[in-house]
Structure formats: structure tokens, C-alpha cells
Design a protein around this motif. Sequence first.
Motif, PDB file in Angstrom:
ATOM      1  N   LEU A 114       0.823  -1.208   0.000  1.00 39.44           N
ATOM      2  CA  LEU A 114       0.000   0.000   0.000  1.00 39.44           C
ATOM      3  C   LEU A 114       0.859   1.260   0.000  1.00 39.44           C
ATOM      4  N   ILE A 129      -6.087   9.145  -4.909  1.00 40.10           N
ATOM      5  CA  ILE A 129      -6.172   7.904  -4.136  1.00 40.10           C
ATOM      6  C   ILE A 129      -7.607   7.617  -3.711  1.00 40.10           C
ATOM      7  N   LEU A 130      -8.305   8.630  -3.181  1.00 45.13           N
ATOM      8  CA  LEU A 130      -9.696   8.438  -2.760  1.00 45.13           C
ATOM      9  C   LEU A 130     -10.591   8.107  -3.942  1.00 45.13           C
ATOM     10  N   ASP A 132      -9.670   6.486  -6.584  1.00 38.22           N
ATOM     11  CA  ASP A 132      -9.392   5.084  -6.904  1.00 38.22           C
ATOM     12  C   ASP A 132     -10.114   4.142  -5.936  1.00 38.22           C
ATOM     13  N   VAL A 133     -10.093   4.491  -4.652  1.00 33.08           N
ATOM     14  CA  VAL A 133     -10.709   3.628  -3.637  1.00 33.08           C
ATOM     15  C   VAL A 133     -12.199   3.459  -3.885  1.00 33.08           C
ATOM     16  N   PHE A 134     -12.880   4.546  -4.257  1.00 28.19           N
ATOM     17  CA  PHE A 134     -14.343   4.495  -4.396  1.00 28.19           C
ATOM     18  C   PHE A 134     -14.807   4.106  -5.795  1.00 28.19           C
ATOM     19  N   ARG A 136     -12.680   2.249  -8.246  1.00 30.08           N
ATOM     20  CA  ARG A 136     -11.998   1.095  -8.827  1.00 30.08           C
ATOM     21  C   ARG A 136     -12.156  -0.094  -7.889  1.00 30.08           C
ATOM     22  N   ILE A 139      -9.181  -1.855  -6.075  1.00 35.06           N
ATOM     23  CA  ILE A 139      -8.547  -1.091  -5.006  1.00 35.06           C
ATOM     24  C   ILE A 139      -9.443  -1.072  -3.769  1.00 35.06           C
ATOM     25  N   THR A 140     -10.757  -0.990  -3.971  1.00 31.42           N
ATOM     26  CA  THR A 140     -11.693  -1.057  -2.842  1.00 31.42           C
ATOM     27  C   THR A 140     -11.506  -2.364  -2.077  1.00 31.42           C
ATOM     28  N   VAL A 143      -8.171  -2.269  -0.151  1.00 32.14           N
ATOM     29  CA  VAL A 143      -8.226  -1.431   1.049  1.00 32.14           C
ATOM     30  C   VAL A 143      -9.012  -2.127   2.156  1.00 32.14           C
ATOM     31  N   HIS A 186      -9.104  -8.858  -4.964  1.00 27.33           N
ATOM     32  CA  HIS A 186      -8.226  -7.763  -5.381  1.00 27.33           C
ATOM     33  C   HIS A 186      -7.239  -8.223  -6.444  1.00 27.33           C
TER      34      HIS A 186
END
Length: 227
Positions: A114, A129-130, A132-134, A136, A139-140, A143, A186
Motif C-alpha cells: 500500500l 487515491i480516494l 481510486d478507492v471508491f 476502482r 482497489i476497494t 483497502v 483484489h
Amino acid sequence: MPAWICGRISEAAMALGARETGSRRTGMVQLRISPLAVYAVGFIPAVWTFYLGIIDQLGADPMRVLEQTLGLWALRFLIITLAITPLRDLFGYNFVRYRRAFGLLCFYYTLLHLTTYVVLDQNLNIAVILNDVFKRPFITAGVLSFVVLTLLAITSNNMMIHRMGAASWIKLHRFVYLAAAAAAVHFILLVKSWPMEPLVYFAIVMTLLACRLFKRIRKRRRKLVAI
């Protein structure tokens, strides 16, 4: 339990100079090596990969190779951690004293994975980054796995077992299976083209989950019969 996992674990033990001894009381095969040796050997892939990166030997896309190598080793150590109980129950190999070491190695490699993405790949660009998290899914999932592993790593000590109580601690650490499932998803979503390797890892994780579920169902049936 896939035979090649048992072989990998046995080879690693031999490489560490382990001596196997049969326990007279339990009939288990145990090892006489320090958990510190597990950490020492476990960090070799990370040190070697970073060294290859420093001397520019990671290929045309070194960042991608570094991220994926660290992530893959995190998944491998997570699988080894989950395999310890089935190895004991099915084959009599008692590696329980090393479970914490393998689990923490999994967390450390996940943290390195990470950190490489956040610092070296995205240059600490929080907005990207945020996003991508929400947006993709792979990546979710990654995380989610990291958050669970962080909670487990923080509580992976005798002091936390005492504070939480054994029953609560065990319930919390069952979430390791959620972390494993999320990590496997992932990996599959990351590669996109559905090659064999991530599917094999996913199948191994699902097999270990199935072993756990089967064991719980069998325990419940025994309790019902006893009643």
C-alpha cells in the motif's frame, strides 16, 4: 488442502535448518526453530525486490512489478497463516507457534504494498487515491483487506488478548477470512485478463474457507448430539 502448499511449507522449514520432532502427548510434528527466524527469512523477498529496484532491474515498469511482488507475497503469507490449522488437523503438522509471525509478515507486506502505491505511485495525491478507492473495485477490495489486517495486527499480542478476553479476540480474528477473500478478489480484478495464477490463489483461499466452515459445522453437530 493442495499438496503443493504443504511442500512449500516443508521446504521452507528445511531451508531454515528446522528439526522435526514428534510430540509424544499430541502425536503432532513440531519444529524447533525460533519465530524470529521466520521473520528473517520472510523479509528476504522484500529486501531483494527493493534492491532490484534500486539497481534498475525490475523491467520496463518497475513500479508495477514492485507493487505486485509485495502484494503477492502478502497473499502468500496470508495463505500460509490460514493453512496452519488445516495442516495440524489433517496432517499432524503443528506450526501454530509460527502463526503470529506469518500473520504479521502478511500485514507488513500489505503495508509495504500500500505504501508503494500511495507514496511512490501516486505521490501522496489524496484526491486521486480516494477516487481510486471508491471507483476502482480492485482497489476497494484491497483497502478492505488492509483495514481488516491492520485491526488483526494491532490486536495480535498477549496484552490485547487479555484486555479483550479470549472469546472476543477469537471472534475478531475470524475476520482474517474476510481479509483473505478480499485480497484474492483484489488480485483477480487487478490482472483483468483472468490468467491462471490469480485463479489458483483464489481457489486456495476458497478451499481454506471451506475447511473452516466444515470444521465449524462439524463442531455444531457434535454439540447438538451431546445435548
